[in-house]
Write a protein that holds these residues in place. Structure first.
Motif, PDB file in Angstrom:
ATOM      1  N   LYS A 105      -8.537   7.026  15.518  1.00 31.26           N
ATOM      2  CA  LYS A 105      -9.681   6.185  15.187  1.00 31.26           C
ATOM      3  C   LYS A 105      -9.208   5.184  14.135  1.00 31.26           C
ATOM      4  O   LYS A 105      -8.784   5.566  13.051  1.00 31.26           O
ATOM      5  CB  LYS A 105     -10.844   7.003  14.654  1.00 31.26           C
ATOM      6  N   LEU A 106      -9.292   3.906  14.476  1.00 34.14           N
ATOM      7  CA  LEU A 106      -8.812   2.825  13.621  1.00 34.14           C
ATOM      8  C   LEU A 106      -9.975   2.150  12.910  1.00 34.14           C
ATOM      9  O   LEU A 106     -10.995   1.851  13.520  1.00 34.14           O
ATOM     10  CB  LEU A 106      -8.081   1.776  14.474  1.00 34.14           C
ATOM     11  N   LEU A 107      -9.795   1.905  11.622  1.00 29.89           N
ATOM     12  CA  LEU A 107     -10.708   1.053  10.868  1.00 29.89           C
ATOM     13  C   LEU A 107      -9.999  -0.279  10.686  1.00 29.89           C
ATOM     14  O   LEU A 107      -8.919  -0.337  10.091  1.00 29.89           O
ATOM     15  CB  LEU A 107     -11.042   1.660   9.503  1.00 29.89           C
ATOM     16  N   TYR A 108     -10.583  -1.350  11.215  1.00 28.74           N
ATOM     17  CA  TYR A 108     -10.015  -2.692  11.097  1.00 28.74           C
ATOM     18  C   TYR A 108     -10.932  -3.524  10.217  1.00 28.74           C
ATOM     19  O   TYR A 108     -12.115  -3.693  10.527  1.00 28.74           O
ATOM     20  CB  TYR A 108      -9.840  -3.320  12.479  1.00 28.74           C
ATOM     21  N   VAL A 109     -10.397  -4.052   9.116  1.00 32.16           N
ATOM     22  CA  VAL A 109     -11.193  -4.773   8.130  1.00 32.16           C
ATOM     23  C   VAL A 109     -10.697  -6.217   8.035  1.00 32.16           C
ATOM     24  O   VAL A 109      -9.560  -6.465   7.630  1.00 32.16           O
ATOM     25  CB  VAL A 109     -11.116  -4.103   6.737  1.00 32.16           C
ATOM     26  N   GLU A 110     -11.551  -7.161   8.426  1.00 35.34           N
ATOM     27  CA  GLU A 110     -11.209  -8.583   8.432  1.00 35.34           C
ATOM     28  C   GLU A 110     -12.491  -9.392   8.317  1.00 35.34           C
ATOM     29  O   GLU A 110     -13.417  -9.194   9.093  1.00 35.34           O
ATOM     30  CB  GLU A 110     -10.474  -8.935   9.726  1.00 35.34           C
ATOM     31  N   ILE A 153      -5.956   2.658   8.925  1.00 31.92           N
ATOM     32  CA  ILE A 153      -6.671   1.460   8.474  1.00 31.92           C
ATOM     33  C   ILE A 153      -5.729   0.269   8.553  1.00 31.92           C
ATOM     34  O   ILE A 153      -4.582   0.347   8.109  1.00 31.92           O
ATOM     35  CB  ILE A 153      -7.169   1.619   7.023  1.00 31.92           C
ATOM     36  N   ILE A 154      -6.231  -0.818   9.112  1.00 35.03           N
ATOM     37  CA  ILE A 154      -5.543  -2.104   9.066  1.00 35.03           C
ATOM     38  C   ILE A 154      -6.507  -3.061   8.391  1.00 35.03           C
ATOM     39  O   ILE A 154      -7.651  -3.215   8.829  1.00 35.03           O
ATOM     40  CB  ILE A 154      -5.157  -2.615  10.465  1.00 35.03           C
ATOM     41  N   THR A 155      -6.056  -3.702   7.309  1.00 32.52           N
ATOM     42  CA  THR A 155      -6.953  -4.557   6.546  1.00 32.52           C
ATOM     43  C   THR A 155      -6.290  -5.857   6.117  1.00 32.52           C
ATOM     44  O   THR A 155      -5.086  -5.902   5.853  1.00 32.52           O
ATOM     45  CB  THR A 155      -7.493  -3.824   5.307  1.00 32.52           C
ATOM     46  N   ASP A 156      -7.104  -6.891   6.043  1.00 25.97           N
ATOM     47  CA  ASP A 156      -6.705  -8.158   5.458  1.00 25.97           C
ATOM     48  C   ASP A 156      -6.724  -7.985   3.940  1.00 25.97           C
ATOM     49  O   ASP A 156      -7.272  -7.006   3.422  1.00 25.97           O
ATOM     50  CB  ASP A 156      -7.698  -9.243   5.896  1.00 25.97           C
ATOM     51  N   ILE A 157      -6.137  -8.934   3.203  1.00 25.10           N
ATOM     52  CA  ILE A 157      -6.196  -8.877   1.741  1.00 25.10           C
ATOM     53  C   ILE A 157      -7.379  -9.678   1.215  1.00 25.10           C
ATOM     54  O   ILE A 157      -8.271  -9.130   0.573  1.00 25.10           O
ATOM     55  CB  ILE A 157      -4.890  -9.395   1.094  1.00 25.10           C
ATOM     56  N   ASN A 158      -7.382 -10.976   1.460  1.00 26.62           N
ATOM     57  CA  ASN A 158      -8.398 -11.849   0.863  1.00 26.62           C
ATOM     58  C   ASN A 158      -9.721 -11.762   1.610  1.00 26.62           C
ATOM     59  O   ASN A 158      -9.836 -12.252   2.729  1.00 26.62           O
ATOM     60  CB  ASN A 158      -7.907 -13.307   0.831  1.00 26.62           C
ATOM     61  N   MET A 159     -10.681 -11.104   0.962  1.00 31.66           N
ATOM     62  CA  MET A 159     -12.017 -10.942   1.524  1.00 31.66           C
ATOM     63  C   MET A 159     -13.017 -10.976   0.386  1.00 31.66           C
ATOM     64  O   MET A 159     -12.688 -10.638  -0.746  1.00 31.66           O
ATOM     65  CB  MET A 159     -12.130  -9.607   2.269  1.00 31.66           C
ATOM     66  N   PRO A 160     -14.249 -11.363   0.699  1.00 31.51           N
ATOM     67  CA  PRO A 160     -15.284 -11.352  -0.343  1.00 31.51           C
ATOM     68  C   PRO A 160     -15.701  -9.930  -0.710  1.00 31.51           C
ATOM     69  O   PRO A 160     -15.424  -8.988   0.021  1.00 31.51           O
ATOM     70  CB  PRO A 160     -16.443 -12.115   0.314  1.00 31.51           C
ATOM     71  N   ASN A 161     -16.343  -9.814  -1.836  1.00 36.54           N
ATOM     72  CA  ASN A 161     -16.932  -8.568  -2.332  1.00 36.54           C
ATOM     73  C   ASN A 161     -15.905  -7.568  -2.862  1.00 36.54           C
ATOM     74  O   ASN A 161     -16.001  -7.114  -3.986  1.00 36.54           O
ATOM     75  CB  ASN A 161     -17.832  -7.894  -1.300  1.00 36.54           C
ATOM     76  N   LEU A 162     -14.923  -7.216  -2.056  1.00 38.97           N
ATOM     77  CA  LEU A 162     -13.869  -6.279  -2.450  1.00 38.97           C
ATOM     78  C   LEU A 162     -12.670  -6.625  -1.579  1.00 38.97           C
ATOM     79  O   LEU A 162     -12.761  -6.562  -0.358  1.00 38.97           O
ATOM     80  CB  LEU A 162     -14.340  -4.844  -2.184  1.00 38.97           C
ATOM     81  N   ASN A 163     -11.555  -7.035  -2.193  1.00 38.78           N
ATOM     82  CA  ASN A 163     -10.432  -7.431  -1.338  1.00 38.78           C
ATOM     83  C   ASN A 163      -9.740  -6.210  -0.737  1.00 38.78           C
ATOM     84  O   ASN A 163     -10.027  -5.066  -1.108  1.00 38.78           O
ATOM     85  CB  ASN A 163      -9.463  -8.376  -2.082  1.00 38.78           C
ATOM     86  N   GLY A 164      -8.832  -6.452   0.194  1.00 39.60           N
ATOM     87  CA  GLY A 164      -8.202  -5.362   0.924  1.00 39.60           C
ATOM     88  C   GLY A 164      -7.393  -4.422   0.061  1.00 39.60           C
ATOM     89  O   GLY A 164      -7.380  -3.210   0.297  1.00 39.60           O
ATOM     90  N   LEU A 165      -6.713  -4.953  -0.947  1.00 36.04           N
ATOM     91  CA  LEU A 165      -5.937  -4.085  -1.830  1.00 36.04           C
ATOM     92  C   LEU A 165      -6.840  -3.242  -2.724  1.00 36.04           C
ATOM     93  O   LEU A 165      -6.556  -2.061  -2.960  1.00 36.04           O
ATOM     94  CB  LEU A 165      -4.963  -4.912  -2.671  1.00 36.04           C
TER      95      LEU A 165
END
Length: 126
Positions: A15-20, A61-73
């Protein structure tokens, strides 16, 4: 190149969580991810990703870094405080050493650069 059919077989059970946050980037990446994963949970920012991680049994989990609210890191750090075992891959257009170093300190398992190349993805996923 690695054994892609075998890799697909193994990844298909995860089960993958993809955050972008970027819809266009998200949709194009999903084309590749759906080749490997049957069960994908999508989040639109770090807060959404953290919430969905806590409410699902996530294997990767695969996530981007630059995102609003809480970044990927920041999201990855909160997740690692909660669960050290879940593998997290960063997918970003940024190849600056600060991001690499911060990712290492958090315990990130891999770093993928945008635009994603299939061979790079297969090597990191394997």
């Amino acid at each position: 190149m690695n054994d892609i059919p075998e890799l697909r077989k193994r990844a298909n059970s995860l089960k993958l969580l993809y955050v972008e946050d970027n819809e266009e980037a998200r949709e194009s990446m999903l084309v590749i991810l759906k080749l490997f994963f049957a069960d994908i949970v999508i989040a639109v920012d770090g807060n959404d990703g953290l919430k969905k991680f806590k409410s699902n049994n996530i294997d990767l989990i695969i996530t981007d870094i630059n995102m609003p609210n809480l970044n990927g890191l920041e999201m990855a750090q909160k997740i690692k405080e909660f669960n050290q075992e879940v593998p997290i891959l960063i997918l970003s257009a940024h190849n600056e050493s600060d991001y690499f170093l911060q990712g290492i300190q958090i315990g990130i398992e891999g770093y993928l650069l945008k635009p994603l190349e299939m061979e790079q993805f297969v090597v990191v996923l394997d």
